[in-house]
Design a protein around this motif. Sequence first.
Motif, PDB file in Angstrom:
ATOM      1  N   GLU A   1       0.830  -1.207   0.000  1.00  0.00           N
ATOM      2  CA  GLU A   1       0.000   0.000   0.000  1.00  0.00           C
ATOM      3  C   GLU A   1       0.870   1.265   0.000  1.00  0.00           C
ATOM      4  O   GLU A   1       0.600   2.217  -0.736  1.00  0.00           O
ATOM      5  CB  GLU A   1      -0.938   0.007   1.215  1.00  0.00           C
ATOM      6  CG  GLU A   1      -2.031  -1.054   1.189  1.00  0.00           C
ATOM      7  CD  GLU A   1      -1.520  -2.448   1.551  1.00  0.00           C
ATOM      8  OE1 GLU A   1      -2.213  -3.436   1.212  1.00  0.00           O
ATOM      9  OE2 GLU A   1      -0.423  -2.551   2.163  1.00  0.00           O
TER      10      GLU A   1
ATOM     11  N   GLN B   1       2.682   1.689  -3.324  1.00  0.00           N
ATOM     12  CA  GLN B   1       1.768   2.265  -4.309  1.00  0.00           C
ATOM     13  C   GLN B   1       1.580   3.764  -4.061  1.00  0.00           C
ATOM     14  O   GLN B   1       1.600   4.576  -4.983  1.00  0.00           O
ATOM     15  CB  GLN B   1       0.412   1.548  -4.235  1.00  0.00           C
ATOM     16  CG  GLN B   1      -0.672   2.086  -5.168  1.00  0.00           C
ATOM     17  CD  GLN B   1      -0.435   1.736  -6.623  1.00  0.00           C
ATOM     18  OE1 GLN B   1       0.466   0.960  -6.945  1.00  0.00           O
ATOM     19  NE2 GLN B   1      -1.236   2.310  -7.509  1.00  0.00           N
TER      20      GLN B   1
ATOM     21  N   ASN C   1       4.456   5.109  -6.794  1.00  0.00           N
ATOM     22  CA  ASN C   1       3.597   5.310  -7.956  1.00  0.00           C
ATOM     23  C   ASN C   1       2.858   6.642  -7.849  1.00  0.00           C
ATOM     24  O   ASN C   1       3.181   7.610  -8.517  1.00  0.00           O
ATOM     25  CB  ASN C   1       2.606   4.133  -8.063  1.00  0.00           C
ATOM     26  CG  ASN C   1       1.601   4.299  -9.195  1.00  0.00           C
ATOM     27  OD1 ASN C   1       1.553   5.334  -9.857  1.00  0.00           O
ATOM     28  ND2 ASN C   1       0.773   3.302  -9.408  1.00  0.00           N
TER      29      ASN C   1
ATOM     30  N   ALA D   1       5.171  -0.398  -9.518  1.00  0.00           N
ATOM     31  CA  ALA D   1       4.876   0.976  -9.102  1.00  0.00           C
ATOM     32  C   ALA D   1       5.776   1.959  -9.851  1.00  0.00           C
ATOM     33  O   ALA D   1       5.315   3.014 -10.315  1.00  0.00           O
ATOM     34  CB  ALA D   1       5.058   1.128  -7.592  1.00  0.00           C
TER      35      ALA D   1
END
Length: 230
Positions: free
Chosen positions: A66, A69, A73, A132
């Motif tokens: 999580e 990301q 990303n 990512a």
Amino acid sequence: MLATDGHNVHSIIRNPDQKSEIEGLGGKPIIQSIEEASVSDLASTITNVKATTVIWSAGAGGGSPERTQAVDNEGAIKSMDATAQAGVKRYIIVSAVDVRNRESKPEPEWYNHVDRQRSEKVWSAIGVYMRAKLAADLSLVTENGRRGLEYTMVRPGGLSDDAGKGKVAAGKVHLDAMISREDVASIVVECLKNDGTKGLAIDFVGGDTPIADAVAEVAKGRIDTFAGRY
């Protein structure tokens, strides 16, 4: 390195405990969470410090999927949009070698058996991180029509904490050589000095070519190691 050269360097950090370390290196810390900040928040920070360049080298450190990301990303993409919103053109992102679409694009033609093994090992171990980074790099390249950034993607191999050698291999490299974080920092500084690196994604690993020469050779040849791989 930049502070020693006389540049005004600001560093966005999440953890206040890191302030003294940043200050000791000549930087000016700004406490701000990449995860929680909006594009407008980041754009305001960039504007307030009168930045002329933004360097993205943040990462979740291989933590939870999580957070990977959210930082590697989404955070990276927010920084691109914020840089554009703030009216800053020059943008450098630290990515990684072998970040590519492995499903539907051919592998680099210079890869050998060792490279394939290394690629498989890395993607199996930290695939969440690599995907990512791919999403962020993809956004940087394919959405630059609206952002208009003068970007460079610096893509180092496996990182070490060894002292920098000042020598690397660049461009179409093999994946089995490590590179020190200090040398990556030197590469970023050199890319800032060389306008020929704008618009390129450049791979770097440990090697025998002085950094300035390696960067100049890749810039002159317009060797982009992300092109055709996304």
